[in-house]
Motif scaffolding. Structure first.
Motif, PDB file in Angstrom:
ATOM      1  N   PRO A  40      11.211   0.904   1.434  1.00  0.00           N
ATOM      2  CA  PRO A  40      11.888  -0.099   2.262  1.00  0.00           C
ATOM      3  C   PRO A  40      10.985  -1.275   2.652  1.00  0.00           C
ATOM      4  CG  PRO A  40      12.447   2.092   3.035  1.00  0.00           C
ATOM      5  CD  PRO A  40      11.445   2.271   1.933  1.00  0.00           C
ATOM      6  N   ARG A  41       9.716  -0.977   2.883  1.00  0.00           N
ATOM      7  CA  ARG A  41       8.798  -2.058   3.272  1.00  0.00           C
ATOM      8  C   ARG A  41       8.630  -3.048   2.113  1.00  0.00           C
ATOM      9  NH1 ARG A  41       5.812  -3.935   6.962  1.00  0.00           N
ATOM     10  NH2 ARG A  41       3.776  -4.827   6.545  1.00  0.00           N
ATOM     11  N   ASN A  50       0.837  -1.186   0.000  1.00  0.00           N
ATOM     12  CA  ASN A  50       0.000   0.000   0.000  1.00  0.00           C
ATOM     13  C   ASN A  50       0.876   1.241   0.000  1.00  0.00           C
ATOM     14  OD1 ASN A  50      -1.816   2.012   0.272  1.00  0.00           O
ATOM     15  ND2 ASN A  50      -2.701   1.317   2.201  1.00  0.00           N
ATOM     16  N   ALA A  67      10.875  -3.580  -0.148  1.00  0.00           N
ATOM     17  CA  ALA A  67      12.155  -4.300  -0.217  1.00  0.00           C
ATOM     18  C   ALA A  67      12.174  -5.448   0.787  1.00  0.00           C
ATOM     19  CB  ALA A  67      13.307  -3.337   0.067  1.00  0.00           C
ATOM     20  N   LYS A  68      11.601  -5.184   1.941  1.00  0.00           N
ATOM     21  CA  LYS A  68      11.549  -6.200   2.979  1.00  0.00           C
ATOM     22  C   LYS A  68      10.677  -7.380   2.536  1.00  0.00           C
ATOM     23  CE  LYS A  68      11.184  -5.701   7.956  1.00  0.00           C
ATOM     24  NZ  LYS A  68      10.887  -4.865   9.123  1.00  0.00           N
ATOM     25  N   LYS A  95       7.686   7.406   4.190  1.00  0.00           N
ATOM     26  CA  LYS A  95       9.127   7.223   4.023  1.00  0.00           C
ATOM     27  C   LYS A  95       9.574   5.757   4.042  1.00  0.00           C
ATOM     28  CE  LYS A  95      10.105   8.099   8.928  1.00  0.00           C
ATOM     29  NZ  LYS A  95       9.158   9.035   9.526  1.00  0.00           N
ATOM     30  N   ILE A  96       8.765   4.871   4.617  1.00  0.00           N
ATOM     31  CA  ILE A  96       9.213   3.473   4.619  1.00  0.00           C
ATOM     32  C   ILE A  96       8.438   2.623   3.613  1.00  0.00           C
ATOM     33  CG2 ILE A  96      10.207   3.414   6.935  1.00  0.00           C
ATOM     34  CD1 ILE A  96       6.886   1.779   6.421  1.00  0.00           C
ATOM     35  N   ARG A  97       7.675   3.240   2.766  1.00  0.00           N
ATOM     36  CA  ARG A  97       6.871   2.459   1.828  1.00  0.00           C
ATOM     37  C   ARG A  97       7.744   1.678   0.845  1.00  0.00           C
ATOM     38  NH1 ARG A  97       2.813   0.452   3.775  1.00  0.00           N
ATOM     39  NH2 ARG A  97       2.949   1.583   5.725  1.00  0.00           N
ATOM     40  N   ARG A 119      15.588   1.669  -6.708  1.00  0.00           N
ATOM     41  CA  ARG A 119      16.231   0.611  -5.923  1.00  0.00           C
ATOM     42  C   ARG A 119      16.311  -0.705  -6.683  1.00  0.00           C
ATOM     43  NH1 ARG A 119      15.377   0.119   0.485  1.00  0.00           N
ATOM     44  NH2 ARG A 119      16.460  -1.819  -0.012  1.00  0.00           N
ATOM     45  N   PRO A 146       3.773   5.422   7.514  1.00  0.00           N
ATOM     46  CA  PRO A 146       4.470   6.609   7.019  1.00  0.00           C
ATOM     47  C   PRO A 146       5.046   6.357   5.624  1.00  0.00           C
ATOM     48  CG  PRO A 146       5.785   5.462   8.677  1.00  0.00           C
ATOM     49  CD  PRO A 146       4.498   4.701   8.543  1.00  0.00           C
ATOM     50  N   CYS A 199      11.720 -11.253   1.880  1.00  0.00           N
ATOM     51  CA  CYS A 199      11.031 -12.382   2.523  1.00  0.00           C
ATOM     52  C   CYS A 199      10.493 -13.382   1.507  1.00  0.00           C
ATOM     53  CB  CYS A 199       9.875 -11.869   3.377  1.00  0.00           C
ATOM     54  SG  CYS A 199      10.439 -11.080   4.885  1.00  0.00           S
TER      55      CYS A 199
END
Ligand code: SF4
Ligand code: SF4
Lengths: 310, 222
Positions: A176-177, A165, A179-180, A172-174, A210, A170, A184
């Motif tokens: 990175p999230r 989503n 990427a996580k 700023k981590i959309r 990225r 926040p 996984c």
């Protein structure tokens, strides 16, 4: 890249086509005829159909049973699995059950909180979260292991997906999230419905910076609005939904009887615009209880006929 | 500390009806901090119940009392007499204290005067919030000192979920999203890159899931 599973969705994406998926919600009762009808309405226009898992925490026919039904009808289901209602034993067991019917797509979700649904006084499980469920699917498929460490005889072969989503906070981590989730084991992503196209394009740009678009297939989510009321409801009441004012205004600016058509026009325009955006591998069209409009949207957006893969 | 809330007076009245001698019994540690179950609250509740008894003409004797803590044997000495007198003890301690009385005095009825809510802190006067669920394997070092098990509505280890909106949780606009707090704190500590570490599948066997827990201390330590 070669497809590693029997998933039609994976094969289409690997072949470089823009994929089209849609979703159907199971019924609140034991009669499967309605969901069969809904699936038949869209069968020639989409590559795979997500079956929701007690969405918005309202008790419904189970996702796995409906996926099996679709599979037996010759359709390609995406088994949605939420971590709210089942622990790791039940989740792993359902994955094996799905594999036994040749179901090859899983979408790993945490699920809405039960307070939104018909059992607000119920317990929730959340033994795993959505990322840990993704890891579990990959462990079972790639290493042939259960979470408990034991070996699986005939490991399942699953194309594993997750939701993203870009509009939740926040911001700023959309990326990175995402990427996580890729780390996984997410192999495809279906996004939240997009109304704020500018913000979505900004997110996609950062995703591409990225290089994540090369590691995961991203399907942009769209939902046609039926009315100005629905636009306002989504804007104000649905957590994590971003409906800009100009979209609400555009819907409200046409007479009520023309609003459904306006909603479909917006949806088609969104797809057409996003087709040109780098990193988008397809579209996930969520026409909530409006499945009959999916063929029109797919055709008008130039996504028909669907490619054939073997 | 443990936070509780007094049960509605009607529920308490119904619970004690049928007994003749009631001891309303405070616990002056945790539940005194939240002004629900301390010795002072026991005194107030006892007078309310006496008034009710008079109004309803009920044949019932009500005393109040209290001790420092209802979860340890050594504090009970001063209350011996009043507990012997009572046929039911309405304990204003948390559920631990109520059960401790039941175990300690097999011939007495122990009744819960509070609903035990959670382990939490005093954020501001009159505001108590949950912050630990005793999972038995603390992960606060991985989450910037903010507990997602007790403070995220879905116990998400790798959050936030898609419902996090403007810093608030999807279930309630008044509730902070634990993952927003974790991220803000990671950022303030200059460690936002740690967000991308995946927290692995949790071993819940040390939590409630593993069955009732016990801690046996070394002889020297106890
Ligand atoms: S991680 Fe476990 S022990 Fe640590 S604060 Fe949270 S619930 Fe308590
Ligand atoms: S909004 Fe935040 S606190 Fe609430 S369930 Fe989602 S991640 Fe947890």
């Amino acid at each position: 890249m070669n497809a590693k599973t029997n998933s039609r969705l994976e094969k289409i994406l690997v072949a470089g086509h823009k994929a089209v998926t849609s979703e159907c919600g199971p019924p609140r009762g034991g009669d499967p005829s309605h969901i069969e009808e809904k699936a038949n309405l869209i069968r020639n226009h989409v590559d795979a159909i997500n079956i929701t898992d007690n969405q918005t925490s309202v008790t419904r026919m189970c996702s796995l049973a409906v996926c099996i039904r679709l599979k037996l009808m010759g359709l390609e289901p995406v088994l949605q699995m939420v971590t709210r209602d089942r622990n790791r034993i039940a989740l792993q067991s359902d994955i094996l059950g799905a594999a036994s019917y040749g179901i090859s797509n899983i979408l790993c979700l945490s699920g809405d909180h039960q307070s939104f649904g018909d059992c607000p006084t119920g317990q929730n499980v959340h033994d795993l979260d959505s990322m840990q469920l993704l890891q579990t699917v990959r462990l079972m498929c790639d290493e042939g292991k259960f979470l408990g460490g034991g070996d699986i005889d005939s490991p399942p072969k699953m194309f594993s997906g997750a939701a993203a989503n870009p509009f939740a906070d926040p911001y700023k981590i959309r990326v990175p999230r995402l990427a996580k989730k890729v780390a996984c084991g997410a192999q495809f992503i279906q996004t939240q419905c997009i109304y704020n196209v500018e913000k979505f394009i900004d997110w996609m740009g950062k995703v591409c910076d990225r290089g994540l678009h090369e590691k995961v297939f991203i399907l942009a989510g769209v939902t046609p609005l039926k009315s100005a009321g629905m636009a306002r409801y989504m804007k104000n009441r649905v957590p994590g939904m971003d409906v800009p004012d100009d979209v609400v205004k555009r819907m409200a600016g046409v007479p009520k009887e023309n609003q459904p058509q306006e909603g479909i026009d917006i949806c088609v325009e969104t797809i057409e615009r996003l087709k040109e955006v780098k990193g988008i591998s397809g579209f996930h069209i969520m026409a909530i209880e409006w499945e009959e409009k999916v063929p029109e949207i797919v055709e008008r957006a130039g996504l028909y006929p669907r490619p054939q893969v073997s | 500390m443990i936070v509780g809330k007094q049960k509605p007076i009607d529920d308490i009245w119904e619970m004690i009806s049928g007994y003749q001698k009631i001891l309303v019994f405070g616990c002056n540690t945790c539940v005194a901090v939240c002004h629900q179950g301390g010795n002072k609250e026991a005194e107030i509740l006892a007078s309310l119940l006496r008034m009710r008894a008079t109004q309803e003409g009920a044949d019932i004797q009500i005393k109040d009392g209290g001790i420092e803590r209802q979860c340890e044997h050594e504090f009970f000495e001063s209350a011996k007499g009043s507990i012997q007198w009572a046929d039911a003890v309405l304990s204003l301690a948390c559920g631990v204290g109520v059960q401790f009385i039941a175990g300690k005095y097999p011939a007495k009825v122990a009744l819960p005067g509070l609903d035990t809510l959670f382990m939490g802190d005093v954020q501001a006067p009159g505001l108590l919030t949950e912050s630990c669920q005793g999972c038995g394997k603390c992960i606060l070092h991985l989450t910037a000192g903010i507990c997602p098990i007790s403070r995220c509505a879905k116990r998400i280890m790798n959050g936030p979920c898609g419902g996090s909106t403007k810093g608030k949780c999807e279930i309630n606009k008044e509730l902070d999203c634990a993952w927003q707090l974790i991220l803000d704190r990671l950022e303030a500590l200059g460690r936002l890159d740690e967000y991308e570490r995946v927290i692995p599948v949790k071993d819940w066997s040390t939590e409630r899931a593993g069955g009732p827990r016990k801690l046996v201390m070394d002889k020297e330590a106890s």
